[in-house]
Design a protein around this motif. Structure first.
Motif, PDB file in Angstrom:
ATOM      1  N   THR A 123       0.628  -0.702   0.291  1.00  0.00           N
ATOM      2  CA  THR A 123       0.224  -0.237   0.105  1.00  0.00           C
ATOM      3  C   THR A 123       1.023   1.231  -0.032  1.00  0.00           C
ATOM      4  O   THR A 123       0.770   1.995  -0.675  1.00  0.00           O
ATOM      5  N   ARG A 124       1.972   1.532   0.939  1.00  0.00           N
ATOM      6  CA  ARG A 124       2.116   2.313   0.961  1.00  0.00           C
ATOM      7  C   ARG A 124       4.197   2.703  -0.328  1.00  0.00           C
ATOM      8  O   ARG A 124       3.687   3.742  -0.658  1.00  0.00           O
ATOM      9  N   THR A 154       2.126   4.639  -3.036  1.00  0.00           N
ATOM     10  CA  THR A 154       2.279   6.534  -2.539  1.00  0.00           C
ATOM     11  C   THR A 154       3.723   6.334  -3.520  1.00  0.00           C
ATOM     12  O   THR A 154       3.737   7.878  -3.540  1.00  0.00           O
ATOM     13  N   ARG A 204      -4.762  12.332  -3.924  1.00  0.00           N
ATOM     14  CA  ARG A 204      -4.885  12.227  -2.265  1.00  0.00           C
ATOM     15  C   ARG A 204      -5.739  11.668  -1.595  1.00  0.00           C
ATOM     16  O   ARG A 204      -5.759  10.861  -0.598  1.00  0.00           O
ATOM     17  N   GLU A 245      -3.249   6.298   0.278  1.00  0.00           N
ATOM     18  CA  GLU A 245      -3.408   5.907   1.451  1.00  0.00           C
ATOM     19  C   GLU A 245      -2.638   6.170   2.702  1.00  0.00           C
ATOM     20  O   GLU A 245      -1.522   5.780   2.662  1.00  0.00           O
ATOM     21  N   GLY A 246      -3.165   7.146   3.699  1.00  0.00           N
ATOM     22  CA  GLY A 246      -1.997   7.797   4.923  1.00  0.00           C
ATOM     23  C   GLY A 246      -1.130   9.075   4.330  1.00  0.00           C
ATOM     24  O   GLY A 246      -0.836   9.714   4.773  1.00  0.00           O
ATOM     25  N   GLY A 247      -2.083  10.073   3.106  1.00  0.00           N
ATOM     26  CA  GLY A 247      -1.536  11.056   2.145  1.00  0.00           C
ATOM     27  C   GLY A 247       0.041  10.710   1.664  1.00  0.00           C
ATOM     28  O   GLY A 247       0.078   9.672   1.430  1.00  0.00           O
ATOM     29  N   VAL A 285       5.400  10.334   2.909  1.00  0.00           N
ATOM     30  CA  VAL A 285       6.948   9.057   2.573  1.00  0.00           C
ATOM     31  C   VAL A 285       8.237   9.191   3.148  1.00  0.00           C
ATOM     32  O   VAL A 285       8.645   9.903   2.647  1.00  0.00           O
TER      33      VAL A 285
END
Length: 441
Positions: free
Chosen positions: A85-86, A89, A213, A217-219, A222
């Protein structure tokens, strides 16, 4: 390492991505078309020629950096398939950084760049002066336009094709409204057309950031270590450079085709220009399916899903063949009437009808050319795609040399050979690449 996960792939999944991508592709060249149409209303041949030349330059210039969309799409789809997921981004932010750097470089190099490009185009003094006015304004949109490539690739990679389509429509509606207002109402001429293009890219980028945005997930915050992970950066640079070289080879093929057509005389050039519109229409549809291949194959790679990858390949090629046959039949049935609509010259009409059979045949090999492009990009088999595209360019040039005694028919024949070689070479290499990617099968 996570265990392989199989996601059932069906026609619905293909068209959930391909449908919006096809429509988005149809909107892509509209900025240049709208600018040309509005300037054409001013009844000044130099201004019209200037915006036409400058629009072609920007189309080719931005197309050269299309790897920003392609690699972002592929890496995002792979991260989605892997459940990272991260990392999805992180890929978006990395893409913005690269787009910003390239855009800034284009702005910094605008004077030598414009000098070289306009010298190559060889327009008259009035046309070149008008084109430079357009160029010096629109070049400032480079970071925004390239960032919009990243946004488009990222959203499609996350299987969010509808928001991606909506953004493309908004960009073109803003451009259309601003062009009409600035050029036709406020009489700002060619500068107004360039300002409208810049404004539309800025609006698209602003809205695109808001949309991304929502799905990040999490904006956008990073970790620095993840953003500048050396191994992933090197992989990104390698894939991007390979796609860049592949795209340059593809552009070279079409520029060579256009240049040789131009040397054959005004009637032949005009006929080829009319028929190129047919090729563009078929390319928009086939490229939409290639986008589906990129997302579905990339996701299967991330999930280590060999069966899903094979299913995606089969479905994209089968549906592509169906579309190609339909388009070929439509061209055969209605091509002569469409030619009559696009030109009033009897000589150009006769020449275009003479070479129409080549355009009727083109979508069939085009399925494999575009389809395998999408498969290879989604799997990030970029080095192999680069090498095969360079070989395809060499085959195209050899075919033209062998067929040049047939004149324009030989030129069209060489273009068909390039379609066949581009798809055929990748098809021949596919099994070896598949087995190397999924070695346990």
């Amino acid at each position: 390492m996570h265990a392989p996960v199989h996601h059932k792939v069906g026609s619905r999944q293909v068209f959930a991505i391909a449908g919006p991508a096809m429509v988005a592709n149809l909107t892509t060249p509209l900025i240049g078309v709208v600018s040309t149409t509005a300037i054409g209303r001013l009844d000044d041949a130099a201004l019209l020629g200037g915006v036409a030349i400058a629009s072609v330059i920007f189309d080719c210039l931005f197309w050269l950096f299309g790897f920003l969309r392609m690699s972002t799409l592929a890496f995002t789809a792979q991260a989605l398939g892997a459940g990272e997921t991260r990392e999805q981004t992180v890929i978006l932010v990395r893409g913005f950084i690269v787009a910003g750097l390239i855009g800034a470089a284009l702005i910094a190099l605008q004077l030598p760049l414009s000098a070289v490009l306009f010298d190559l185009m060889g327009g008259s003094e009035g046309v070149t002066r008008a084109a430079k006015t357009y160029f010096t304004i629109r070049i400032w949109s480079s970071p925004l336009a390239l960032a919009n490539y990243v946004i488009l690739g990222w959203l499609i990679g996350k299987a969010r094709a509808n928001p991606a389509l909506l953004l493309q429509i908004i960009i073109n509606l803003v451009n259309m409204a601003a062009t009409i207002l600035l050029v036709l109402v406020y009489d700002t001429g060619i500068a107004g057309a360039a300002i409208a293009a810049l404004l539309s890219e800025a609006v698209g980028f602003g809205l695109g950031v808001l949309v991304c945005r929502r799905y990040a997930e999490g904006g956008f915050a990073v970790p620095h270590a993840a953003l500048f992970d050396r191994a992933k950066l090197m992989r990104m640079l390698s894939v991007n450079s390979d796609i860049l070289i592949r795209t340059a080879a593809l552009i070279a093929t079409f520029l060579f085709f256009t240049a040789k057509g131009a040397r054959a005389g005004d009637v032949t050039l005009a006929a080829n220009s009319v028929l190129n519109n047919f090729l563009l229409v078929s390319a928009f549809f086939l490229d939409g399916l290639a986008n589906a291949a990129q997302q579905l194959c990339g996701r299967a790679i991330g999930a280590r899903d060999a069966r899903g990858f094979a299913d995606s390949t089969r479905l994209v090629l089968l549906w592509g063949l169906g579309f190609a046959l339909m388009v070929a039949v439509l061209f055969a049935l209605f091509g002569p009437n469409l030619i009559d609509v696009m030109t009033a010259s009897d000589a150009v009409r006769r020449a275009a009808r003479e070479f129409l059979p080549f355009v009727v045949l083109a979508p069939i090999p085009g399925v494999f050319a575009f389809g395998f492009d999408g498969i290879y990009i989604g799997a990030t088999w970029a080095r192999e795609m680069r090498n095969l595209m360079l070989l395809s360019l060499a085959i195209f040039l050899a075919a033209w040399w062998a067929l040049q005694s047939f004149g324009n028919a030989g030129l069209w024949g060489a273009l068909l050979v390039s379609y066949v070689s581009r798809g055929g070479l990748q098809a021949a290499r596919y099994t070896a690449q598949y087995r190397a990617t999924f070695p346990k099968l």
